[in-house]
Design a protein around this motif. Structure first.
Motif, short mmCIF file in Angstrom:
data_model
loop_
_atom_site.label_atom_id
_atom_site.label_comp_id
_atom_site.label_asym_id
_atom_site.label_seq_id
_atom_site.Cartn_x
_atom_site.Cartn_y
_atom_site.Cartn_z
N GLU A 203 1.36 -2.71 6.32
CA GLU A 203 1.60 -1.77 7.42
C GLU A 203 2.89 -0.99 7.18
O GLU A 203 3.00 0.20 7.46
N LEU A 206 2.51 1.93 4.74
CA LEU A 206 1.94 3.16 5.28
C LEU A 206 3.00 4.12 5.79
O LEU A 206 2.76 5.32 5.92
N LYS A 207 4.21 3.59 6.09
CA LYS A 207 5.28 4.43 6.61
C LYS A 207 6.16 5.02 5.50
O LYS A 207 7.06 5.81 5.78
N ASN A 209 5.43 7.02 2.80
CA ASN A 209 5.15 8.44 2.61
C ASN A 209 5.88 9.01 1.39
O ASN A 209 6.48 10.10 1.45
N GLU A 246 -0.69 9.70 -0.94
CA GLU A 246 -2.00 9.72 -0.26
C GLU A 246 -2.95 8.71 -0.88
O GLU A 246 -3.75 8.08 -0.20
N GLN A 249 -1.88 5.37 0.55
CA GLN A 249 -2.31 5.23 1.94
C GLN A 249 -3.81 4.98 2.04
O GLN A 249 -4.27 4.18 2.84
N CYS A 250 -4.58 5.65 1.20
CA CYS A 250 -6.04 5.50 1.23
C CYS A 250 -6.44 4.05 0.93
O CYS A 250 -7.21 3.44 1.66
N CYS A 253 -5.01 1.52 3.63
CA CYS A 253 -5.78 1.60 4.88
C CYS A 253 -7.13 0.88 4.74
O CYS A 253 -7.56 0.16 5.64
N LYS A 277 -8.17 2.14 10.84
CA LYS A 277 -7.86 2.16 9.40
C LYS A 277 -9.02 2.75 8.60
O LYS A 277 -8.82 3.53 7.67
N LYS A 280 -9.23 6.51 9.05
CA LYS A 280 -8.15 7.14 8.31
C LYS A 280 -8.52 7.21 6.81
O LYS A 280 -8.31 8.23 6.14
N THR A 281 -9.08 6.10 6.29
CA THR A 281 -9.54 6.08 4.90
C THR A 281 -10.59 7.15 4.67
O THR A 281 -10.58 7.85 3.65
#
Length: 995
Positions: A203, A206-207, A209, A246, A249-250, A253, A277, A280-281
């Protein structure tokens, strides 16, 4: 302990103890060959197998000069081997999909731990405490890779695995497989304990970036160089293979969605997180694609997850969620709107959007609910099954066996619905010839498979049937029907309904008789009989079906009616009403009985009372099968009518014994003990054995909480039951002049036969009444002199402890009765722990030890929330524990015996030590040591393994004894808590073994 530590410890203890034989020259050569190997288009063996070879070599323990096993040394040889393994993984771009398919959990765990080590993650540091944004990109990526793998492994372990069929047994292979299995379980245990931390790490990722980098072969070479030769490139943001933010994150998630979805099975609220999640994916995949150098997303699996989350998180108020058939069906199943469910299936027969497997799973769930006692679902099951069957027909699949079973007894309503589904599932204007041909063949075969002319007419006269089959096909079908049944006269002209055939003298008598047999409409029955009697006066129409049965006590009165039409009508109405009662069609039974009552009221008071009695019995059945199931008390009017029947004194009225039996059982089931004890007339008690038995049972139950001296009724009930279970002896002189003794099993000494008593008891549902009669029979079973194992029961102390004439009691019949009664009682309440203990004692007494353990454990489980609470001491008495010990001993589960010896009020060390000395044990042995809390037993185990030279098992025992919560200096509360925790875990493990 971390997963790395668990892996290293297990690997050290499980690897073969051989010293390294490879020279330094071979290592240099091996590294050079690896570089060439990885350049090949399709290397053989695959690169991923090289990881296994390198890590196995690096993890081999060494043996010192004293021949002692040492952990793998941290020398240059092993470091190079580990580096080679990491290079192979780097060559594969650290793709977890590829690595997980080819590497076992222990090997992949070791590989990722080496990645953490070489990426300078401090050992022993919790990943959740590390700020990823402050770490070098390759270090942060290593932590992400490890925690992603941990989550994926937990999710994968929850899926069922198809067992591989074993080949010929080879001891060394089996040992290796067992070692790897134990190692995997240890690692999984640690990963699950750390799952919450891994989720927090992901988690947090994910922040971030920002882009991260993963090690390549080049960066690994730089890290392996001497410290003075490194120019700091590996710490910069440009070292290694770039993974975009990205992409990270993919994948993160997707992995988080999978773990949240898995946790949703125990916590429905987590499904919302999973949904967030996965969606988002889905957005990221739509934007960037499902594949990259680093990972691949299975888009079909992602779509399945998204669809499941939509259904599981939908609410009945959310109109947007009702867009798909899946969410609509889920909502209908959840809210119980089953008619809407049938409508959805019917509409889908045109669109064919629901997969066959999904349709079948919904039907299976409905069948399961129906089998659990929801009779209202029987019709829904049939309708959904018909929709599925028509769908199968249109798609050219084989008709399911469930449809054939449900259609063994067709009815007008079933045929109507089937034809409605067939008509609604095919659009004749737009349908292809293939679809029309399939539907026509289905309807044609349906007609050929039916024996009932009425239903054949309904199908063959339907508009769809006429449009689908040509004239010559219909004629051919009629010819086939004629050959099968020459008496049937089928006309090719379709009729709208079989009931539209005019009942006149021109109609064949056989057809009217056929209608008479099928009909349950009293007014239609009357009309058919009038027409039949108008055609002929020579036949007795009450005899045309051998299924029409009326009790002899009624038959003699009915057949005495002089008018033949009235006689036939009364007999047939009563016979059909009794048949409807037997098959629980209470609505039609009430209509038939009401018509019969109205008819006989005009000319026969005797038959009028007979019909009132039968309608009382019908009302009892209706309430017990309907509102009574949910515990709703019967109306006061029905109770008054039951009492009135028992007190009735009308002379010369034919009575069925079953009505009195049901009335008494009804009063006992609804706790009308005051009436049965105090208000029932004395002459009725003296003349009706069921009333006498009911009065004694009611009085005994009423006095159970009272003092011992007030239980005279218990003694009276005891004497009545003993008399029923006694055998009548007769002496007979043989040919040789000797006198022999003949025993008659069904004695006439008691107020009723034993079989009648058993039949009556099986009508009782009140737990206290069942417990009382069950404890009486258990006591009677225990009284015999040659009994070895007593059976325990509640309230057993209220019964006499001896019988004056033991030889007169048929104890074999008593034992059979006890077994039948406890089996019946458990169908009423499968969670009554006292009844479960009785069942277990019976299995114990008959040497069925595995079954006995099953019921002993079940008794403890139902009264302790599956052992999460303490089992009450009146359930697990010392006698029960000793019987469990004996069961385990005779099943050769000796470690379980030793653990159960701790459960006794005074620990039985003698039995425990003797059990532990047994070396041929069929249980898990040392894996059970964690459930032992008695230090004396653990010390004895340590001594025993030391004496046998079993070093590994001795270490396990030492580890168990070294736990701080077992320290004798601890307060009593701490020791009790430690014991209770181990009891809980042991009993849960036993339950999983024997359930």
């Amino acid at each position: 302990m971390s997963a790395e530590a668990a892996d290293r410890e297990a690997a050290t203890s499980s690897r073969p103890c051989t010293p390294p034989q490879t020279s330094w020259f071979e290592f240099v050569l091996e590294e050079a060959l690896l570089e060439q190997h990885l350049q090949k288009p399709s290397p053989d063996p695959p690169p991923v197998q090289l990881i296994v070879q390198f890590l196995e070599q690096a993890s081999k323990p060494s043996v010192n000069e004293q021949n002692q096993v040492q952990p793998p040394p941290d020398n240059k040889r092993n470091r190079i081997l580990k580096l080679l393994a990491l290079k192979v993984a780097a060559h594969l771009k650290w793709d977890l999909d590829v690595l997980e398919k080819s590497l076992s959990v222990p090997v992949l765990n070791m590989l990722l731990n080496e990645l953490l080590c070489i990426s300078k993650v401090p050992p022993g540091t919790k990943h959740v405490d590390v700020d990823l944004s402050s770490l070098p990109p390759t270090t942060a990526m290593a932590i992400l890779l490890y925690n992603r793998w941990a989550i994926r492994t937990i999710v994968q372990s929850s899926f069922p695995v198809k067992q591989v069929k074993p080949g010929p047994p080879q001891l060394n292979v089996m040992n290796h497989i067992q070692q790897e299995k134990e190692l995997t379980e240890n690692i999984l245990k640690v990963l699950k304990e750390q799952a919450a931390d891994s989720i927090l790490v992901l988690e947090g990722a994910l922040k971030l970036n920002k882009d991260l980098y993963v090690h390549t072969i080049r960066t690994l070479d730089l890290l392996a160089m001497e410290p003075g030769m490194v120019n700091g490139e590996t710490e910069s943001s440009t070292a290694g293979l770039k993974i975009s933010a990205e992409e990270i994150q993919c994948q993160v998630c997707y992995d988080l969605g999978a773990i949240y979805f898995q946790q949703g099975s125990t916590n429905a609220a987590v499904h919302e997180k999973a949904k967030e999640k996965f969606f988002k994916t889905k957005e990221l995949v739509a934007k960037n694609g499902s594949s990259s150098l680093h990972f691949t997303i299975d888009e079909e699996r992602l779509a399945g997850y998204c669809q499941a989350c939509e259904v599981l998180t939908s609410s009945s108020d959310d109109a947007s969620q009702q867009a798909t058939p899946y969410s609509q069906i889920h909502s209908c199943m959840k809210s119980g709107k089953y008619q809407d469910l049938v409508k959805i299936f019917l509409e889908d027969n045109l669109t064919l959007s629901l997969p066959e497997q999904f349709r079948q799973s919904v039907l299976r769930e409905l069948f399961q609910k129906a089998q659990q006692g929801n009779d209202a679902l029987d019709e829904v099951c049939f309708k959904v099954c018909v929709c599925n069957t028509v769908c199968d027909v249109l798609q050219g699949r084989i008709i399911d066996i469930q449809f054939c079973q449900l259609f063994l007894k067709p009815s007008k309503e079933k045929i109507d619905f089937l034809l409605e589904v067939c008509s609604g599932s095919i659009n004749l204007e737009n349908a292809s010839e293939e679809l029309k041909r399939r539907m026509a063949a289905f309807l044609k075969n349906l007609c050929l498979g039916m024996e009932d002319l009425q239903f054949v007419f309904m199908i063959s006269s339907h508009e769809l049937f006429i449009k689908l089959l040509k004239d010559d096909e219909r004629k051919l079908l009629i010819d086939q029907m004629r050959k099968r049944s020459p008496r049937i006269n089928l006309c090719t002209k379709p009729v709208t309904s079989f009931y539209d055939i005019p009942a006149s003298a021109s109609v064949n008598i056989g057809q009217l008789e056929h209608q008479l047999i099928l009909s349950v409409d009293p007014w239609r029955i009357r009309q058919i009989l009038i027409e039949l009697h108008g055609m002929t006066s020579e036949r007795q129409f009450w005899m045309i079906s051998n299924k029409w049965e009326v009790p002899n006590v009624y038959g003699n009165v009915i057949l005495g009616i002089k008018d033949s039409l009235t006689r036939d009508l009364v007999y047939i109405l009563m016979a059909k009403g009794l048949h409807c009662c037997a098959i629980k069609d209470f609505v039609h039974a009430k209509q038939l009985f009401a018509a019969c009552l109205e008819l006989v009221t005009e000319f026969s008071p005797k038959l009028r009372q007979v019909m009132l009695n039968e309608m009382l019995l019908l009302d009892i059945y209706t309430h017990e099968a309907g509102a009574g199931v949910s515990g709703e008390r019967p109306p006061s009017d029905l109770i008054s009518r039951v009492r009135g029947y028992l007190e009735m004194r009308v002379p010369d009225i034919p009575l069925r014994q079953v009505i009195a039996e049901e009335c008494v059982a009804f009063l006992l089931n609804w706790c009308e003990n005051e009436y049965l004890t105090m208000q029932v007339p004395l002459p009725l008690v003296q003349t009706n054995p069921y009333v006498k038995l009911g009065q004694l049972l009611a009085a005994t139950c009423k006095e159970l909480p009272g003092p011992k001296e007030s239980r005279r009724t218990a003694k009276d009930l005891w004497e009545v039951i003993v008399q029923i279970c006694s055998v009548s002896n007769q002496h007979k002189r043989g040919n040789d002049g000797r006198v022999s003794l003949i025993k008659h099993r069904e004695s006439t000494l008691g107020i009723m036969y034993r079989s009648e008593l058993l039949s009556f008891i099986k009508k009782l549902r009140e737990p206290l009444v069942l417990t009382t009669i069950l404890s009486l029979f258990v006591k009677l079973h225990n009284v015999r002199e040659d009994i070895v194992n007593d059976i325990a029961a509640e309230h057993i102390s209220i019964w006499p402890s001896s019988i004056p004439n033991l030889q007169s009691v048929d104890f074999e019949a008593v034992a059979i009765t006890v077994k039948e009664l406890v089996s019946y009682a458990l169908t009423i309440n499968a969670n009554n722990h006292f009844w479960l203990i009785i069942q277990a004692d019976i299995y114990f007494a008959t040497n069925q030890y595995s079954a006995a353990l099953h019921y002993y454990l079940q008794a403890g489980a139902v009264c302790s929330d599956f052992f999460n609470k303490m089992v009450p001491p009146d359930v697990y008495t010392d006698q029960v524990i000793k019987r469990m010990i004996k069961c385990c001993s005779l099943l050769n589960c000796h470690t379980q015996v030793a653990i159960l010896c701790q459960f006794l009020r005074e620990v039985d060390y003698k039995t425990a030590f003797k059990a532990l000395q047994e070396q041929n044990s069929h249980d898990a042995m040392d894996s059970y040591y964690e459930y032992i809390w008695d230090v004396t037993i653990l010390e004895y185990l340590t001594y025993l393994h030391h004496k046998r030279g079993e070093t590994d098992k001795r270490q396990i025992a030492i580890k168990a004894i070294g736990q701080t919560e077992l320290n004798a200096s601890n307060p009593e509360e701490v020791l009790q808590l430690a014991a209770q925790r181990r009891k809980k875990k042991f009993l849960q493990a036993m339950a999983k073994l024997y359930f």
